[in-house]
Design a protein around this motif. Structure first.
Motif, PDB file in Angstrom:
ATOM      1  N   TRP A 125       0.838  -1.207   0.000  1.00 14.79           N
ATOM      2  CA  TRP A 125       0.000   0.000   0.000  1.00 14.79           C
ATOM      3  C   TRP A 125       0.870   1.253   0.000  1.00 14.79           C
ATOM      4  CZ3 TRP A 125      -4.602   0.790  -1.527  1.00 14.79           C
ATOM      5  CH2 TRP A 125      -5.602  -0.183  -1.382  1.00 14.79           C
ATOM      6  N   SER A 126       1.931   1.200   0.803  1.00 20.23           N
ATOM      7  CA  SER A 126       2.835   2.338   0.890  1.00 20.23           C
ATOM      8  C   SER A 126       3.445   2.636  -0.467  1.00 20.23           C
ATOM      9  CB  SER A 126       3.935   2.044   1.922  1.00 20.23           C
ATOM     10  OG  SER A 126       4.882   3.072   1.921  1.00 20.23           O
ATOM     11  N   GLU A 127       3.863   1.566  -1.146  1.00 22.72           N
ATOM     12  CA  GLU A 127       4.437   1.711  -2.481  1.00 22.72           C
ATOM     13  C   GLU A 127       3.438   2.381  -3.426  1.00 22.72           C
ATOM     14  OE1 GLU A 127       7.523   0.575  -3.608  1.00 22.72           O
ATOM     15  OE2 GLU A 127       7.167   0.961  -5.745  1.00 22.72           O
ATOM     16  N   PHE A 128       2.197   1.908  -3.390  1.00 23.77           N
ATOM     17  CA  PHE A 128       1.163   2.459  -4.282  1.00 23.77           C
ATOM     18  C   PHE A 128       0.847   3.922  -3.949  1.00 23.77           C
ATOM     19  CE2 PHE A 128      -3.493   3.286  -4.567  1.00 23.77           C
ATOM     20  CZ  PHE A 128      -3.549   3.500  -5.935  1.00 23.77           C
ATOM     21  N   LEU A 129       0.729   4.215  -2.642  1.00 26.05           N
ATOM     22  CA  LEU A 129       0.285   5.552  -2.246  1.00 26.05           C
ATOM     23  C   LEU A 129       1.396   6.599  -2.282  1.00 26.05           C
ATOM     24  CD1 LEU A 129      -1.958   4.624   0.828  1.00 26.05           C
ATOM     25  CD2 LEU A 129      -2.758   5.585  -1.341  1.00 26.05           C
ATOM     26  N   PHE A 130       2.584   6.216  -1.818  1.00 22.34           N
ATOM     27  CA  PHE A 130       3.584   7.230  -1.498  1.00 22.34           C
ATOM     28  C   PHE A 130       4.873   7.197  -2.316  1.00 22.34           C
ATOM     29  CE2 PHE A 130       1.581   6.628   2.877  1.00 22.34           C
ATOM     30  CZ  PHE A 130       0.730   7.711   2.735  1.00 22.34           C
ATOM     31  N   ILE A 131       5.291   6.023  -2.742  1.00 20.25           N
ATOM     32  CA  ILE A 131       6.618   5.926  -3.355  1.00 20.25           C
ATOM     33  C   ILE A 131       6.550   6.351  -4.820  1.00 20.25           C
ATOM     34  CG2 ILE A 131       8.588   4.403  -3.810  1.00 20.25           C
ATOM     35  CD1 ILE A 131       8.022   4.660  -0.849  1.00 20.25           C
ATOM     36  N   ARG A 132       7.437   7.243  -5.208  1.00 18.37           N
ATOM     37  CA  ARG A 132       7.433   7.748  -6.583  1.00 18.37           C
ATOM     38  C   ARG A 132       8.839   7.658  -7.171  1.00 18.37           C
ATOM     39  NH1 ARG A 132       3.090   6.720  -5.788  1.00 18.37           N
ATOM     40  NH2 ARG A 132       1.195   7.995  -5.771  1.00 18.37           N
ATOM     41  N   ASP A 133       8.896   7.588  -8.535  1.00 22.25           N
ATOM     42  CA  ASP A 133      10.194   7.500  -9.207  1.00 22.25           C
ATOM     43  C   ASP A 133      11.046   8.744  -8.941  1.00 22.25           C
ATOM     44  OD1 ASP A 133       9.956   5.053 -10.277  1.00 22.25           O
ATOM     45  OD2 ASP A 133       9.477   5.699 -12.324  1.00 22.25           O
ATOM     46  N   ASN A 134      10.456   9.914  -9.112  1.00 21.90           N
ATOM     47  CA  ASN A 134      11.132  11.195  -8.883  1.00 21.90           C
ATOM     48  C   ASN A 134      12.506  11.242  -9.516  1.00 21.90           C
ATOM     49  OD1 ASN A 134      11.154  13.798  -7.796  1.00 21.90           O
ATOM     50  ND2 ASN A 134      12.286  13.136  -5.986  1.00 21.90           N
ATOM     51  N   LYS A 135      12.587  10.827 -10.792  1.00 21.37           N
ATOM     52  CA  LYS A 135      13.914  10.704 -11.376  1.00 21.37           C
ATOM     53  C   LYS A 135      14.330  11.927 -12.176  1.00 21.37           C
ATOM     54  CE  LYS A 135      12.944   8.166 -15.509  1.00 21.37           C
ATOM     55  NZ  LYS A 135      12.919   6.845 -16.105  1.00 21.37           N
ATOM     56  N   ARG A 136      15.630  12.045 -12.335  1.00 15.86           N
ATOM     57  CA  ARG A 136      16.183  13.060 -13.246  1.00 15.86           C
ATOM     58  C   ARG A 136      16.106  12.476 -14.643  1.00 15.86           C
ATOM     59  NH1 ARG A 136      19.965  16.887 -10.563  1.00 15.86           N
ATOM     60  NH2 ARG A 136      20.545  17.522 -12.648  1.00 15.86           N
ATOM     61  N   GLY A 137      15.558  13.229 -15.575  1.00 14.91           N
ATOM     62  CA  GLY A 137      15.483  12.742 -16.946  1.00 14.91           C
ATOM     63  C   GLY A 137      14.045  12.531 -17.371  1.00 14.91           C
ATOM     64  N   GLU A 138      13.843  11.618 -18.333  1.00 14.89           N
ATOM     65  CA  GLU A 138      12.506  11.451 -18.898  1.00 14.89           C
ATOM     66  C   GLU A 138      11.558  10.808 -17.891  1.00 14.89           C
ATOM     67  OE1 GLU A 138      15.103  10.623 -21.102  1.00 14.89           O
ATOM     68  OE2 GLU A 138      14.839  12.315 -22.487  1.00 14.89           O
ATOM     69  N   HIS A 139      10.448  11.466 -17.683  1.00 17.82           N
ATOM     70  CA  HIS A 139       9.510  11.093 -16.637  1.00 17.82           C
ATOM     71  C   HIS A 139       8.121  10.998 -17.254  1.00 17.82           C
ATOM     72  CE1 HIS A 139       7.081  12.307 -12.923  1.00 17.82           C
ATOM     73  NE2 HIS A 139       7.711  11.219 -12.548  1.00 17.82           N
ATOM     74  N   CYS A 140       7.433   9.870 -17.002  1.00 15.27           N
ATOM     75  CA  CYS A 140       6.059   9.720 -17.501  1.00 15.27           C
ATOM     76  C   CYS A 140       5.106  10.300 -16.468  1.00 15.27           C
ATOM     77  CB  CYS A 140       5.737   8.249 -17.736  1.00 15.27           C
ATOM     78  SG  CYS A 140       6.726   7.527 -19.045  1.00 15.27           S
ATOM     79  N   GLU A 141       4.269  11.199 -16.870  1.00 18.10           N
ATOM     80  CA  GLU A 141       3.411  11.885 -15.911  1.00 18.10           C
ATOM     81  C   GLU A 141       2.059  12.232 -16.498  1.00 18.10           C
ATOM     82  OE1 GLU A 141       6.315  14.871 -15.305  1.00 18.10           O
ATOM     83  OE2 GLU A 141       5.519  16.190 -16.859  1.00 18.10           O
TER      84      GLU A 141
END
Lengths: 106, 416
Positions: free
Chosen positions: A42-58
């Motif tokens: 649940w934590s992964e689904f709700l809170f954890i995000r890629d937040n990466k430098r570079g190409e990001h799908c949003e």
């Protein structure tokens, strides 16, 4: 101000018409999956995000326009939109994104 | 050398040509007890407290850019601790306690000025929520009091308190102990004091990997200047925390957003304290040079670009002119953006990670500067004891699994 291409209007419109709506392609677990999910999942689904430098799908929302949600690939270092695409289309692969990059802007 | 009236006088005699360098720029040794990633106020402070308070002097601070060039140099230097929840009161007020004696402790003038923070209430909801904050703060021993519109005007004479405005001032919460400090001095002061105690400060040395042993524990960092061994690693990388944690195979509940601020041309003293308005959505203070320092909320999308959209700046200035029409003809000089790492509950993560020997101080979002000494001390304590202090124990990573969030996002302040 950025110009963002709305894939439904098929037009580049100013950024103030749009609202950012977080990372894309995070599927809500269905009812059966929810019964089985651990707190960590649940934590992964709700809170954890890629937040990466570079190409990001949003996800973006054409809030002051056609009111549709759509997805986009944007480079988070340069803020350049690589491509916008309609809801329901699959997450583009890395090779697809680099092809789009070579092809110039949307 | 110690800064004092005597050293100032002695150096004046030689035309200020012979001041020694304040801290040397070191090349990395092969191994350290502790490597801190990120030489901002938080990272340098952690190195200083490790050496000074917790007896670990074999420490390096590695920085990809230059010292204090990230969010330490990109904020609005506001210091306050009027947060709602007990946990927040604990960590932010610990920081204010340390701010209090910091110039003397570091022998470096960080110019902490307790000019106060006034949060304006413009509607019934504001009044109720700020009064709740005042009561909660006072129960926690945090200084904060409620002011009537007339009392607000006494503090800020240029404030219009007529009640027929679009956003009338219905009162305000005033924290006298809050204020501003000089951001560069904080980084330089900590750097100088830490390097005096034997800490190596290594600039322009980007970390590109974290090496872990067979047991999973950290062994060192790969950098642009080669491999540096480390028994323990403390990460204090603000907006880039997700990127550094990813090197250790960890995914964090963080999103990085640009946060913009701007300053005007300098004018004579007119804004006596920090003034915040959540309803109109802006805050303002005046630097010692006389510039108005203005800020508001983050940009809407995640980014590492260190710049933001112009329409946010426009909105910000519109808000300031709504509260203070007197500033309508001020010219703005500079505007900048920093990348802030925001957690889902808008409270920081300070403590251990699932990787043995890896410690983190991140997620300060838009409110990191005020916490600098407190966060630094808590990171240093956690590294030294391999266990969190009771002040930072609630700010753990597990709360996003267990559910015990410290939801300042819901409790507070837009400009948080």
């Amino acid at each position: 101000m950025m110009l963002i291409h709305c894939p439904y209007c098929d037009e580049k419109r100013p950024e103030i018409e749009f609202a950012y709506a977080g990372e894309a392609h995070i599927a809500r677990p269905d009812a059966a999956e929810q019964q089985e999910m651990s707190d960590a999942q649940w934590s992964e689904f709700l809170f954890i995000r890629d937040n990466k430098r570079g190409e990001h799908c949003e996800r973006w929302w054409h809030a002051n326009g056609c009111n549709m949600f759509f997805n986009a690939v944007r480079n988070t270092v340069t803020d350049k939109f690589v491509k916008t695409y309609k809801m329901g289309q699959k997450r583009p692969s890395a090779s697809q994104i680099s092809k789009w990059n070579e092809g110039g802007n949307v | 050398m110690k800064f004092s009236a005597r050293s100032l006088f002695a150096n004046a005699l030689s035309g200020h040509q012979n001041w020694p360098e304040q801290f040397p720029n070191k090349e990395p040794k092969k191994e350290y007890d502790v490597v801190i990633v990120g030489a901002g106020g938080h990272g340098l402070g952690a190195a200083y407290y490790l050496a000074n308070k917790y007896g670990i002097t074999n420490v390096a601070v590695v920085e990809k850019g230059w010292l204090g060039g990230g969010n330490t140099g990109r904020n609005t230097t506001i210091i306050r601790s009027n947060y709602l929840f007990d946990e927040s009161a604990g960590i932010y007020d610990h920081a204010v306690d340390l701010w209090d004696g910091l110039s003397q402790e570091l022998n470096y003038n960080v110019m902490f000025s307790k000019r106060g923070v006034l949060m304006l209430a413009h509607n019934v909801h504001d009044v109720q929520s700020f009064q709740r904050h005042v009561h909660a703060n006072r129960l926690n021993g945090v200084d904060n009091k409620w002011l009537s519109p007339e009392e607000c005007q006494k503090v800020v004479p240029i404030l219009d308190i007529s009640q027929n405005r679009r956003f009338p001032v219905m009162g305000g919460a005033f924290q006298q102990r809050a204020g501003v400090a000089r951001h560069d001095s904080v980084a330089w002061g900590y750097a100088r004091a830490a390097s005096k105690l034997g800490v190596d400060i290594i600039q322009q040395c980007k970390v590109i990997g974290i090496r872990r042993g067979a047991d999973g524990a950290v062994e060192g960092v790969e950098t642009e200047k080669g491999y540096i061994g480390a028994k323990k690693i403390g990460v204090s990388a603000a907006g880039n925390s997700s990127v550094v944690m990813d090197m250790a195979g960890l995914r964090f509940p963080l999103e990085s957003y640009p946060l913009q601020a701007l300053v005007s041309e300098p004018v004579k003293p007119i804004v006596p304290c920090v003034i915040m308005s959540n309803a109109v959505h802006a805050y303002i203070s005046q630097s010692d040079k006389g510039e108005l320092v203005i800020g508001a909320g983050t940009d809407q999308y995640t980014s590492y670009s260190q710049r933001g959209a112009l329409h946010l700046v426009e909105h910000n200035i519109m808000s300031i002119c709504e509260i203070f029409p007197i500033f309508k003809r001020m010219r703005m000089l500079r505007n900048w953006g920093g990348i802030v790492d925001v957690t889902p509950d808008r409270s920081p993560i300070v403590g251990k990670t699932p990787v043995p020997g890896l410690y983190v101080n991140c997620g300060w979002g838009t409110g990191g500067f005020k916490a600098t000494p407190g966060a630094a001390d808590m990171l240093a304590y956690t590294i030294a004891h391999d266990a969190p202090h009771k002040i930072n124990a609630p700010f753990n990573l597990d709360r996003f699994v267990g559910g015990r969030l410290i939801d300042e996002a819901a409790a507070a302040a837009v400009a948080h």
